[in-house]
Write an enzyme that holds these catalytic residues in place. Structure first.
Site, PDB file in Angstrom:
ATOM      1  N   ASP A 107      65.280   9.026  51.536  1.00  0.00           N
ATOM      2  CA  ASP A 107      63.840   8.016  51.314  1.00  0.00           C
ATOM      3  C   ASP A 107      63.838   7.303  50.458  1.00  0.00           C
ATOM      4  OD1 ASP A 107      63.406   9.370  53.803  1.00  0.00           O
ATOM      5  OD2 ASP A 107      61.774  10.506  53.213  1.00  0.00           O
ATOM      6  N   ASP A 162      61.087  17.701  55.912  1.00  0.00           N
ATOM      7  CA  ASP A 162      61.799  17.120  57.255  1.00  0.00           C
ATOM      8  C   ASP A 162      63.245  16.740  56.670  1.00  0.00           C
ATOM      9  OD1 ASP A 162      60.477  15.032  55.323  1.00  0.00           O
ATOM     10  OD2 ASP A 162      60.732  13.580  56.870  1.00  0.00           O
ATOM     11  N   HIS A 163      63.462  17.092  55.447  1.00  0.00           N
ATOM     12  CA  HIS A 163      64.818  17.035  54.816  1.00  0.00           C
ATOM     13  C   HIS A 163      65.706  18.312  54.697  1.00  0.00           C
ATOM     14  CE1 HIS A 163      64.691  12.443  54.424  1.00  0.00           C
ATOM     15  NE2 HIS A 163      63.401  12.726  54.569  1.00  0.00           N
ATOM     16  N   HIS A 175      61.637  17.398  50.342  1.00  0.00           N
ATOM     17  CA  HIS A 175      60.841  17.269  51.451  1.00  0.00           C
ATOM     18  C   HIS A 175      61.258  18.149  52.745  1.00  0.00           C
ATOM     19  CE1 HIS A 175      58.614  13.603  49.558  1.00  0.00           C
ATOM     20  NE2 HIS A 175      58.292  14.823  49.293  1.00  0.00           N
ATOM     21  N   HIS A 187      60.575   8.307  44.723  1.00  0.00           N
ATOM     22  CA  HIS A 187      60.136   9.065  46.288  1.00  0.00           C
ATOM     23  C   HIS A 187      59.663  10.476  45.658  1.00  0.00           C
ATOM     24  CE1 HIS A 187      59.222   9.816  50.237  1.00  0.00           C
ATOM     25  NE2 HIS A 187      60.258  10.766  50.405  1.00  0.00           N
TER      26      HIS A 187
END
Length: 242
Positions: free
Chosen positions: A134, A61-62, A59, A115
């Site tokens: 996450d 944001d990672h 993702h 996830h």
């Protein structure tokens, strides 16, 4: 115990950046890259030279700071290799049961789908720490964007089988929302109620509720207290609808 140092700091709107430093070897890893510039600033403030990135999943944001940090510092990027092309700049592809060395300390890789399909967590026994991305949050779990409740249940089972003192470094500050949901489904559980009170007090003081521990999540996480994959899935749908 080693003298490994772990530095947690907020970034973006609700992410945490995490730096892991081994003073004996001089190696420094960041867990995911939510904000490359902030990670660089935090390294400079600590006087640590960034050597590597450990990505838990794809993702943005990672992984959004991967290339900035690789271009600037020449870091090595470790990450899940199950699905090709998802981790920008990846150098070393990791999967279930792999281990790699960090300053003479083994890092064990566990695949934790749910996830996302290729999510991994990284267990550094020398620091009694697991970097869980996450998959697990304090009193919560990640949305099932790609995986199934059965996969998430299996992933929880792996993580919560670690030694109970293991610190779980999750990637977001979601605890108050998670705790409110936990009370809504397990409101007769004294451990859950006490954890909610602690979280409210910590956030009122501006303190992070991360890391949590294996012991705490076994007692208070509503998705573990669900007791089955089916009930975990039902609870995740309820949480998503809040």
């Amino acid at each position: 115990m080693s003298n490994i140092q772990i530095h947690l700091f907020p970034c973006l709107s609700d992410n945490y950046g995490i730096l892991v430093h081994d003073p004996d070897s001089g190696r420094t890893a960041c867990i995911d890259t939510p904000d490359g510039e902030e990670i660089a600033r935090q390294c400079a403030a600590k006087g640590w030279a960034l050597t590597e990135i450990w990505n838990t999943h794809w993702h943005p944001d990672h992984t959004g700071g991967n290339m900035l940090l690789k271009d600037r510092f020449g870091v090595t990027i470790y990450g899940p290799g199950l699905i090709e092309g998802r981790i920008p700049g990846i150098d070393i592809k990791l999967g279930e049961g792999d281990t790699f060395d960090f300053g003479g300390h083994p890092v064990r890789v566990m695949e934790t789908p749910g996830h996302t399909n290729e999510h991994i967590v990284l267990y550094l026994a020398a620091a009694e720490a697991c970097f869980v991305g996450d998959t697990i949050f304090t009193m919560g779990c990640g949305r099932l964007f790609e995986g199934t409740p059965a996969q998430m249940w299996g992933s929880f089972s792996k993580i919560l089988a670690l030694p109970e003192q293991t610190k779980l470094y999750c990637a977001h500050e979601y605890t108050l929302s998670n705790a409110k949901f936990a009370v809504s489904v397990d409101g007769d559980n004294a451990d859950v109620l006490a954890a909610f009170d602690r979280a409210k007090a910590m956030r009122a003081r501006g303190e992070p509720t991360v890391p949590t521990t294996v012991a705490a999540e076994r007692l208070t996480n509503p998705f573990w207290l669900a007791g089955s994959a089916e009930e975990l899935g039902r609870r995740r749908k309820l949480k998503d609808a809040m």
